[in-house]
Design a protein around this motif. Structure first.
Motif, PDB file in Angstrom:
ATOM      1  N   PHE A  66       0.840  -1.199   0.000  1.00 41.31           N
ATOM      2  CA  PHE A  66       0.000   0.000   0.000  1.00 41.31           C
ATOM      3  C   PHE A  66       0.876   1.251   0.000  1.00 41.31           C
ATOM      4  O   PHE A  66       0.684   2.165  -0.807  1.00 41.31           O
ATOM      5  N   ILE A  67       1.853   1.289   0.898  1.00 42.93           N
ATOM      6  CA  ILE A  67       2.723   2.458   1.019  1.00 42.93           C
ATOM      7  C   ILE A  67       3.552   2.658  -0.242  1.00 42.93           C
ATOM      8  O   ILE A  67       3.655   3.770  -0.749  1.00 42.93           O
ATOM      9  N   ARG A  68       4.132   1.592  -0.754  1.00 47.65           N
ATOM     10  CA  ARG A  68       4.926   1.715  -1.987  1.00 47.65           C
ATOM     11  C   ARG A  68       4.073   2.272  -3.123  1.00 47.65           C
ATOM     12  O   ARG A  68       4.475   3.208  -3.823  1.00 47.65           O
ATOM     13  N   GLY A  69       2.890   1.719  -3.289  1.00 49.51           N
ATOM     14  CA  GLY A  69       2.023   2.130  -4.387  1.00 49.51           C
ATOM     15  C   GLY A  69       1.519   3.558  -4.261  1.00 49.51           C
ATOM     16  O   GLY A  69       1.608   4.343  -5.209  1.00 49.51           O
ATOM     17  N   LYS A  70       0.979   3.910  -3.108  1.00 56.17           N
ATOM     18  CA  LYS A  70       0.401   5.252  -2.928  1.00 56.17           C
ATOM     19  C   LYS A  70       1.476   6.328  -2.948  1.00 56.17           C
ATOM     20  O   LYS A  70       1.241   7.436  -3.419  1.00 56.17           O
ATOM     21  N   PHE A  71       2.673   6.011  -2.447  1.00 59.59           N
ATOM     22  CA  PHE A  71       3.757   6.994  -2.479  1.00 59.59           C
ATOM     23  C   PHE A  71       4.231   7.188  -3.920  1.00 59.59           C
ATOM     24  O   PHE A  71       4.369   8.310  -4.394  1.00 59.59           O
ATOM     25  N   ARG A  72       4.455   6.087  -4.621  1.00 53.94           N
ATOM     26  CA  ARG A  72       4.994   6.176  -5.977  1.00 53.94           C
ATOM     27  C   ARG A  72       3.982   6.754  -6.976  1.00 53.94           C
ATOM     28  O   ARG A  72       4.336   7.603  -7.793  1.00 53.94           O
ATOM     29  N   ILE A  73       2.733   6.340  -6.884  1.00 56.29           N
ATOM     30  CA  ILE A  73       1.751   6.740  -7.891  1.00 56.29           C
ATOM     31  C   ILE A  73       1.030   8.037  -7.515  1.00 56.29           C
ATOM     32  O   ILE A  73       0.948   8.962  -8.314  1.00 56.29           O
ATOM     33  N   LYS A  74       0.506   8.110  -6.290  1.00 57.41           N
ATOM     34  CA  LYS A  74      -0.259   9.296  -5.888  1.00 57.41           C
ATOM     35  C   LYS A  74       0.588  10.349  -5.187  1.00 57.41           C
ATOM     36  O   LYS A  74       0.108  11.437  -4.912  1.00 57.41           O
ATOM     37  N   LYS A  75       1.837   9.983  -4.856  1.00 60.42           N
ATOM     38  CA  LYS A  75       2.779  10.904  -4.206  1.00 60.42           C
ATOM     39  C   LYS A  75       2.244  11.438  -2.873  1.00 60.42           C
ATOM     40  O   LYS A  75       2.342  12.612  -2.574  1.00 60.42           O
ATOM     41  N   TRP A  76       1.674  10.529  -2.076  1.00 63.42           N
ATOM     42  CA  TRP A  76       1.186  10.897  -0.755  1.00 63.42           C
ATOM     43  C   TRP A  76       2.358  10.988   0.220  1.00 63.42           C
ATOM     44  O   TRP A  76       3.330  10.231   0.118  1.00 63.42           O
ATOM     45  N   GLY A  77       2.236  11.900   1.195  1.00 65.25           N
ATOM     46  CA  GLY A  77       3.228  12.016   2.258  1.00 65.25           C
ATOM     47  C   GLY A  77       2.944  11.004   3.362  1.00 65.25           C
ATOM     48  O   GLY A  77       1.913  10.336   3.360  1.00 65.25           O
ATOM     49  N   LYS A  78       3.862  10.926   4.308  1.00 70.39           N
ATOM     50  CA  LYS A  78       3.762   9.922   5.378  1.00 70.39           C
ATOM     51  C   LYS A  78       2.519  10.103   6.244  1.00 70.39           C
ATOM     52  O   LYS A  78       1.922   9.115   6.674  1.00 70.39           O
ATOM     53  N   ASN A  79       2.117  11.348   6.510  1.00 70.02           N
ATOM     54  CA  ASN A  79       0.924  11.566   7.352  1.00 70.02           C
ATOM     55  C   ASN A  79      -0.314  10.947   6.707  1.00 70.02           C
ATOM     56  O   ASN A  79      -1.116  10.298   7.381  1.00 70.02           O
ATOM     57  N   ARG A  80      -0.488  11.153   5.420  1.00 69.56           N
ATOM     58  CA  ARG A  80      -1.654  10.608   4.718  1.00 69.56           C
ATOM     59  C   ARG A  80      -1.578   9.082   4.667  1.00 69.56           C
ATOM     60  O   ARG A  80      -2.591   8.397   4.845  1.00 69.56           O
ATOM     61  N   ALA A 135       1.002  25.183   0.247  1.00 69.13           N
ATOM     62  CA  ALA A 135       1.082  24.445   1.517  1.00 69.13           C
ATOM     63  C   ALA A 135      -0.197  23.643   1.757  1.00 69.13           C
ATOM     64  O   ALA A 135      -0.133  22.467   2.149  1.00 69.13           O
ATOM     65  N   ASP A 136      -1.357  24.242   1.521  1.00 71.37           N
ATOM     66  CA  ASP A 136      -2.631  23.541   1.712  1.00 71.37           C
ATOM     67  C   ASP A 136      -2.706  22.294   0.831  1.00 71.37           C
ATOM     68  O   ASP A 136      -3.150  21.227   1.267  1.00 71.37           O
ATOM     69  N   TYR A 137      -2.274  22.448  -0.409  1.00 71.66           N
ATOM     70  CA  TYR A 137      -2.277  21.335  -1.361  1.00 71.66           C
ATOM     71  C   TYR A 137      -1.428  20.176  -0.823  1.00 71.66           C
ATOM     72  O   TYR A 137      -1.846  19.015  -0.836  1.00 71.66           O
ATOM     73  N   LEU A 138      -0.234  20.489  -0.337  1.00 72.56           N
ATOM     74  CA  LEU A 138       0.685  19.457   0.137  1.00 72.56           C
ATOM     75  C   LEU A 138       0.261  18.875   1.492  1.00 72.56           C
ATOM     76  O   LEU A 138       0.435  17.681   1.735  1.00 72.56           O
ATOM     77  N   TYR A 140      -2.797  18.500   2.499  1.00 70.31           N
ATOM     78  CA  TYR A 140      -3.905  17.598   2.197  1.00 70.31           C
ATOM     79  C   TYR A 140      -3.373  16.237   1.752  1.00 70.31           C
ATOM     80  O   TYR A 140      -3.958  15.202   2.043  1.00 70.31           O
ATOM     81  N   ARG A 141      -2.262  16.239   1.048  1.00 72.17           N
ATOM     82  CA  ARG A 141      -1.662  15.005   0.568  1.00 72.17           C
ATOM     83  C   ARG A 141      -0.755  14.336   1.599  1.00 72.17           C
ATOM     84  O   ARG A 141      -0.077  13.366   1.294  1.00 72.17           O
ATOM     85  N   GLY A 142      -0.740  14.899   2.810  1.00 70.20           N
ATOM     86  CA  GLY A 142      -0.087  14.211   3.918  1.00 70.20           C
ATOM     87  C   GLY A 142       1.380  14.497   4.117  1.00 70.20           C
ATOM     88  O   GLY A 142       2.057  13.754   4.824  1.00 70.20           O
ATOM     89  N   TRP A 143       1.882  15.552   3.542  1.00 70.59           N
ATOM     90  CA  TRP A 143       3.295  15.894   3.743  1.00 70.59           C
ATOM     91  C   TRP A 143       3.445  16.652   5.057  1.00 70.59           C
ATOM     92  O   TRP A 143       2.565  17.415   5.452  1.00 70.59           O
ATOM     93  N   GLU A 144       4.579  16.488   5.714  1.00 71.02           N
ATOM     94  CA  GLU A 144       4.832  17.110   7.005  1.00 71.02           C
ATOM     95  C   GLU A 144       5.051  18.614   6.817  1.00 71.02           C
ATOM     96  O   GLU A 144       5.798  19.031   5.935  1.00 71.02           O
ATOM     97  N   SER A 145       4.416  19.410   7.681  1.00 71.08           N
ATOM     98  CA  SER A 145       4.433  20.869   7.529  1.00 71.08           C
ATOM     99  C   SER A 145       5.843  21.453   7.591  1.00 71.08           C
ATOM    100  O   SER A 145       6.161  22.371   6.837  1.00 71.08           O
ATOM    101  N   HIS A 146       6.701  20.925   8.476  1.00 71.32           N
ATOM    102  CA  HIS A 146       8.045  21.514   8.568  1.00 71.32           C
ATOM    103  C   HIS A 146       8.840  21.304   7.279  1.00 71.32           C
ATOM    104  O   HIS A 146       9.587  22.183   6.872  1.00 71.32           O
ATOM    105  N   PHE A 147       8.645  20.170   6.586  1.00 68.52           N
ATOM    106  CA  PHE A 147       9.304  19.955   5.296  1.00 68.52           C
ATOM    107  C   PHE A 147       8.736  20.900   4.236  1.00 68.52           C
ATOM    108  O   PHE A 147       9.472  21.450   3.426  1.00 68.52           O
ATOM    109  N   ILE A 148       7.417  21.068   4.256  1.00 65.36           N
ATOM    110  CA  ILE A 148       6.755  21.926   3.264  1.00 65.36           C
ATOM    111  C   ILE A 148       7.274  23.355   3.370  1.00 65.36           C
ATOM    112  O   ILE A 148       7.683  23.951   2.370  1.00 65.36           O
TER     113      ILE A 148
END
Length: 156
Positions: A66-80, A135-138, A140-148
């Motif tokens: 699940f993690i490999r697929g969603k990260f690679r294809i949908k580019k979700w961050g760890k939070n999502r 920032a809102d876009y990222l 929502y996709r689960g990226w960590e705010s400090h990285f953003i």
């Protein structure tokens, strides 16, 4: 699936073996499928145990795929990714183990690409509003705010 059809335990077991062989499944998906087939709780438990013992069902393997697929294809961050796995009732151990599948360098590189791409897409003149939209876009996709915000300050 015919709502009037009833299944024997063996029929349901075969059907679920095929269901799990087709694609990685989590325990919750299997339970929901069996409930939909109107199986009794004892049969659900028996079939689930059979699927686990015969390696059709493996929560950790599901989490990793699940993690490999969603990260690679949908580019979700760890939070999502974590939120989605918790929604599927995956154990903390399996989630932590699966998160190790993501290489930190690739993770940062993906975020970098997403930030640059989104900055070019947002047609806002006001720099603060533009930062907020990206920032809102990222977020929502689960990226960590400090990285953003680190990346936004780098580019804007």
């Amino acid at each position: 699936m015919n709502p009037q059809k009833t299944y024997t335990v063996d029929e349901a077991q075969k059907k679920l073996e095929n269901y799990c062989a087709y694609q990685e499944r989590c325990h919750k998906e299997v339970r929901d499928k069996l409930w939909g087939m109107r199986m009794i709780p004892e049969a659900i438990d028996k079939i689930t145990v059979h699927l686990i013992q015969n390696n059709y069902l493996n929560e950790e393997r599901f989490a990793k795929a699940f993690i490999r697929g969603k990260f690679r294809i949908k580019k979700w961050g760890k939070n999502r990714l974590v939120r989605e796995l918790k929604f599927r009732e995956i154990s903390k151990y399996s989630i932590d183990s699966a998160l190790k599948e993501i290489d930190q360098g690739t993770y940062q590189q993906t975020l970098d690409e997403l930030v640059r791409k989104r900055i070019s897409q947002v047609k806002e003149k006001n720099i603060y509003k533009k930062k907020r939209k990206v920032a809102d876009y990222l977020l929502y996709r689960g990226w960590e705010s400090h990285f953003i915000y680190e990346k936004l300050n780098e580019y804007l």
